[in-house]
Design a protein around this motif. Sequence first.
Motif, PDB file in Angstrom:
ATOM      1  N   ALA A 158      26.457  -0.437   8.670  1.00  0.00           N
ATOM      2  CA  ALA A 158      25.067  -0.033   8.916  1.00  0.00           C
ATOM      3  C   ALA A 158      25.050   1.459   9.212  1.00  0.00           C
ATOM      4  O   ALA A 158      26.039   2.027   9.674  1.00  0.00           O
ATOM      5  CB  ALA A 158      24.501  -0.797  10.113  1.00  0.00           C
ATOM      6  N   SER A 159      23.925   2.113   8.915  1.00  0.00           N
ATOM      7  CA  SER A 159      23.715   3.496   9.343  1.00  0.00           C
ATOM      8  C   SER A 159      22.477   3.496  10.229  1.00  0.00           C
ATOM      9  O   SER A 159      21.478   2.857   9.892  1.00  0.00           O
ATOM     10  CB  SER A 159      23.492   4.415   8.141  1.00  0.00           C
ATOM     11  N   VAL A 160      22.563   4.196  11.341  1.00  0.00           N
ATOM     12  CA  VAL A 160      21.441   4.233  12.282  1.00  0.00           C
ATOM     13  C   VAL A 160      21.124   5.685  12.595  1.00  0.00           C
ATOM     14  O   VAL A 160      22.040   6.497  12.813  1.00  0.00           O
ATOM     15  CB  VAL A 160      21.790   3.456  13.581  1.00  0.00           C
ATOM     16  N   TYR A 161      19.830   6.025  12.599  1.00  0.00           N
ATOM     17  CA  TYR A 161      19.399   7.383  12.940  1.00  0.00           C
ATOM     18  C   TYR A 161      18.850   7.372  14.361  1.00  0.00           C
ATOM     19  O   TYR A 161      17.976   6.550  14.699  1.00  0.00           O
ATOM     20  CB  TYR A 161      18.304   7.839  11.956  1.00  0.00           C
ATOM     21  N   ILE A 162      19.343   8.281  15.204  1.00  0.00           N
ATOM     22  CA  ILE A 162      18.864   8.353  16.590  1.00  0.00           C
ATOM     23  C   ILE A 162      18.454   9.788  16.894  1.00  0.00           C
ATOM     24  O   ILE A 162      19.309  10.677  17.015  1.00  0.00           O
ATOM     25  CB  ILE A 162      19.938   7.869  17.580  1.00  0.00           C
ATOM     26  N   GLY A 163      17.152  10.031  16.937  1.00  0.00           N
ATOM     27  CA  GLY A 163      16.632  11.363  17.229  1.00  0.00           C
ATOM     28  C   GLY A 163      15.244  11.205  17.827  1.00  0.00           C
ATOM     29  O   GLY A 163      15.050  10.422  18.755  1.00  0.00           O
ATOM     30  N   GLU A 164      14.279  11.945  17.271  1.00  0.00           N
ATOM     31  CA  GLU A 164      12.895  11.787  17.748  1.00  0.00           C
ATOM     32  C   GLU A 164      12.382  10.386  17.456  1.00  0.00           C
ATOM     33  O   GLU A 164      11.546   9.844  18.160  1.00  0.00           O
ATOM     34  CB  GLU A 164      11.987  12.820  17.065  1.00  0.00           C
ATOM     35  N   THR A 165      12.872   9.820  16.336  1.00  0.00           N
ATOM     36  CA  THR A 165      12.554   8.426  16.004  1.00  0.00           C
ATOM     37  C   THR A 165      13.878   7.695  15.819  1.00  0.00           C
ATOM     38  O   THR A 165      14.929   8.333  15.793  1.00  0.00           O
ATOM     39  CB  THR A 165      11.749   8.339  14.694  1.00  0.00           C
ATOM     40  N   LEU A 166      13.795   6.381  15.668  1.00  0.00           N
ATOM     41  CA  LEU A 166      15.000   5.589  15.437  1.00  0.00           C
ATOM     42  C   LEU A 166      14.797   4.739  14.188  1.00  0.00           C
ATOM     43  O   LEU A 166      13.704   4.197  13.982  1.00  0.00           O
ATOM     44  CB  LEU A 166      15.265   4.653  16.624  1.00  0.00           C
ATOM     45  N   GLY A 173       7.778  -2.900  28.939  1.00  0.00           N
ATOM     46  CA  GLY A 173       8.160  -1.488  28.840  1.00  0.00           C
ATOM     47  C   GLY A 173       7.012  -0.551  28.511  1.00  0.00           C
ATOM     48  O   GLY A 173       5.837  -0.931  28.503  1.00  0.00           O
ATOM     49  N   ARG A 174       7.394   0.702  28.200  1.00  0.00           N
ATOM     50  CA  ARG A 174       6.410   1.754  27.905  1.00  0.00           C
ATOM     51  C   ARG A 174       5.744   1.497  26.552  1.00  0.00           C
ATOM     52  O   ARG A 174       6.314   0.847  25.682  1.00  0.00           O
ATOM     53  CB  ARG A 174       7.110   3.108  27.841  1.00  0.00           C
ATOM     54  N   MET A 175       4.560   2.097  26.396  1.00  0.00           N
ATOM     55  CA  MET A 175       3.870   2.032  25.114  1.00  0.00           C
ATOM     56  C   MET A 175       4.654   2.868  24.097  1.00  0.00           C
ATOM     57  O   MET A 175       5.143   3.948  24.409  1.00  0.00           O
ATOM     58  CB  MET A 175       2.450   2.603  25.209  1.00  0.00           C
ATOM     59  N   CYS A 176       4.729   2.362  22.880  1.00  0.00           N
ATOM     60  CA  CYS A 176       5.438   3.056  21.799  1.00  0.00           C
ATOM     61  C   CYS A 176       4.412   3.740  20.902  1.00  0.00           C
ATOM     62  O   CYS A 176       3.242   3.353  20.876  1.00  0.00           O
ATOM     63  CB  CYS A 176       6.238   2.026  21.004  1.00  0.00           C
ATOM     64  N   GLN A 177       4.855   4.737  20.136  1.00  0.00           N
ATOM     65  CA  GLN A 177       3.930   5.408  19.213  1.00  0.00           C
ATOM     66  C   GLN A 177       3.393   4.450  18.148  1.00  0.00           C
ATOM     67  O   GLN A 177       2.369   4.727  17.527  1.00  0.00           O
ATOM     68  CB  GLN A 177       4.612   6.608  18.553  1.00  0.00           C
ATOM     69  N   TRP A 215      12.662  -0.382  21.190  1.00  0.00           N
ATOM     70  CA  TRP A 215      13.929   0.316  21.471  1.00  0.00           C
ATOM     71  C   TRP A 215      13.701   1.830  21.473  1.00  0.00           C
ATOM     72  O   TRP A 215      14.275   2.549  22.286  1.00  0.00           O
ATOM     73  CB  TRP A 215      14.972  -0.097  20.417  1.00  0.00           C
ATOM     74  N   GLU A 216      12.817   2.296  20.576  1.00  0.00           N
ATOM     75  CA  GLU A 216      12.529   3.735  20.492  1.00  0.00           C
ATOM     76  C   GLU A 216      12.010   4.302  21.819  1.00  0.00           C
ATOM     77  O   GLU A 216      12.217   5.474  22.110  1.00  0.00           O
ATOM     78  CB  GLU A 216      11.502   3.961  19.367  1.00  0.00           C
ATOM     79  N   THR A 217      11.335   3.445  22.638  1.00  0.00           N
ATOM     80  CA  THR A 217      10.773   3.956  23.899  1.00  0.00           C
ATOM     81  C   THR A 217      11.840   4.230  24.957  1.00  0.00           C
ATOM     82  O   THR A 217      11.565   4.849  25.983  1.00  0.00           O
ATOM     83  CB  THR A 217       9.720   2.993  24.510  1.00  0.00           C
TER      84      THR A 217
END
Length: 424
Positions: free
Chosen positions: A246-254, A284-288, A295-297
């Motif tokens: 798998a490839s996963v991007y972790i930055g401003e978004t996931l 949890g927190r509200m997500c965009q 998970w992004e939050t």
Amino acid sequence: MDSLIRRLQAFRLGENESSPDDSHKSESGKGTMLAQKLISTGTLGAANRGRLLQALYDIGASSRADLARVTGVTRGTIGGIVQPLLDQGVLAEGEVIPPNETGGKPATKLWFSKDARPICAVLLLHDRVSACLVSLEGEVYAQHAVDFPKNVANSADAFRIISTCVEKAVAFGKPILGIGVAVAGMINTETGTIVTVSLAPFLDGFPLETELNKRFGVTVCVDQDTRALLVGDRWFGQGRGRRNFASVYIGETLGGALYLDGHLYRGPAGAGGEIGHTTVDIKGRMCQCGRRGCWETIASSKWLRTEAKVRRLPRPLSLDVSRLLTLADKDVPGARELIRDYTFNIAVGLANLQQFMAPNFIVIHGDIVRGGGPILRLIQESFHDLVFHRPGDDIALAFGDGECLAALRGAASLLLSELLNFVI
Ligand SMILES: [Zn+2]
């Protein structure tokens, strides 16, 4: 290289999807398993060519005899596939291998020709477009990038900027094979249309593949950036020769992308991969995205900055993981705790992915990679605590190459897979 060959030979003789002509029984003793040999009928030339080129990417410059061994066909069959690729200038004869002690004719190693037409690769972010040329060997050159002005109002304005950027890269010289585009947003891969790009509503619904094809008259492939990263990892990076990862991007978004049993998994019309929006905290927190506790939050760069502010770390709004490490080295209060919490939060999502799909190897891209070895080790520790281990399991995490290069190579790889009929 030896381990790559072993991996490939293992997959040729084991756990494979069947092809129309894959009637050869496996030597593993399990009669239900089919070997993935090159297809020997002339009508399936394109599939054979794809598999041969895939093997070449996996093991590097190789002789015809090596390719025959890895793909399981005769040297005569290899010769029949290779000759047109040499004639078209896709492959070239390289280094001469002297005959061994037992005699025989000297062989040459085959590899992608330096004179082959390059691919134009485009990376489209919400505020910026980059374009470059990528050779069939993965070399990136003729790079251009333009920021979108603040006043972009509609897709026609945006497309003018995108196509000017492509023109500058293409003007470098040789005709191109086609254009591969990685978009930091949701894509309908059936139509090559952008569904939505956060913070760039002027791109929503834009038929990018069709418009670029009309403008430049070449094959165009458009997909989301995380899947492009995965395809780039498959051809040029740490996914080479693997059947599952798998490839996963972790930055401003996931985001995430899966390569399962030798195939890229996109989901219907490319809807898969939204791992950033799996729920990890029901209160949890509200997500965009409008939902709560994704998970992004808890694992994006935005979370890191918000927490740094709450925990009163210096200059929280410009904090990234690399500066956070420096703060920890200087024993700034709260820095070590924040690193521990952040790497744990990241490990939670990666562990969920591992538990459900068992890719067993995850390449991590994005801003987090700036943290280097110390951050990777902390993520690995939490990840290994969170996943089940079965005897003999070999589960690993790795950081990918530099962010922009990996994405551009990935964009080129999307086109490569399409044009050369790779199995992906
Ligand atoms: Zn969400």
